[in-house]
Design an enzyme around this catalytic site. Structure first.
Site, PDB file in Angstrom:
ATOM      1  CB  CYS A 113      -0.970  -0.055   1.178  1.00  0.00           C
ATOM      2  SG  CYS A 113      -2.362   1.073   1.079  1.00  0.00           S
ATOM      3  CG  HIS A 114      -0.365   4.931   1.343  1.00  0.00           C
ATOM      4  ND1 HIS A 114      -1.567   4.269   1.246  1.00  0.00           N
ATOM      5  CD2 HIS A 114      -0.550   6.122   0.736  1.00  0.00           C
ATOM      6  CE1 HIS A 114      -2.437   5.029   0.615  1.00  0.00           C
ATOM      7  NE2 HIS A 114      -1.854   6.163   0.290  1.00  0.00           N
TER       8      HIS A 114
END
Length: 180
Positions: A113-114
């Site tokens: 994800c991030h």
């Protein structure tokens, strides 16, 4: 692959704002394969997980402060996402040092994800192929990475995925990479 990670020590580097499912599912996957797991964070105490970056989730006890750990303490590293979590990590010199040294060591790293924001800050994505949440992709490209849109990418021990929907594939490949 029962007990594929027996005797392996895995660090999960996370801070307040971690996406709960991205912490829990990979942690459970490596625990199920026999790994010992420690949650490493910016401070001792607990971190606050989030669900969908909006709703507070559970709190998780921190095992060790990142300033007090070394790459040699672990065999593998997990970097879960959530927007706030890697944003908190990438401004902490000890977290950036630890993540960067881990990638440079050649030991396996799983990031979702991030999570790659911390690796961008550590300047360890140049000439690597990764995937991530869409809003992180320009940062990865600007840091010299090749970015693809796939559920999971494995580049020489660096396992990356885009979002919680990719967790089954991510967990499978993390276990495979961590088993070596």
């Amino acid at each position: 692959m029962a007990n594929a990670l027996q005797g392996r020590r895995v660090a999960i580097l996370a801070a307040d704002g971690v996406e709960q499912v991205e912490l829990e599912q990979p942690r459970q996957a490596v625990l199920d394969e026999g790994a010992t797991v420690e949650l490493v964070s910016l401070d001792t105490g607990e971190i606050q997980a989030m669900n969908g970056d909006i709703d507070k989730g559970d709190r998780f006890p921190v095992d060790r402060k990142v300033a007090d750990v070394q790459v040699g303490d672990f065999d593998a590293l997990l970097l879960p996402g959530g927007t706030m979590n890697p944003d908190n990590l990438r401004v902490d010199p000890d977290a950036v040092r630890f993540a960067g040294e881990f990638v440079r060591s050649g030991k396996p790293v799983g990031v979702i994800c991030h999570g790659p924001w911390t690796l961008v800050e550590a300047d360890v994505v140049r000439d690597r192929t990764l995937t991530s949440y869409p809003s992180v992709r320009t940062d990865l490209r600007n840091a010299g990475a090749t970015v693809v849109d796939q559920e999971v990418v494995v580049d020489n021990g660096l396992v990356s995925s885009r979002n919680p929907d990719d967790l089954p594939a991510f967990c499978r490949e993390v276990v495979r990479a961590f088993a070596g």
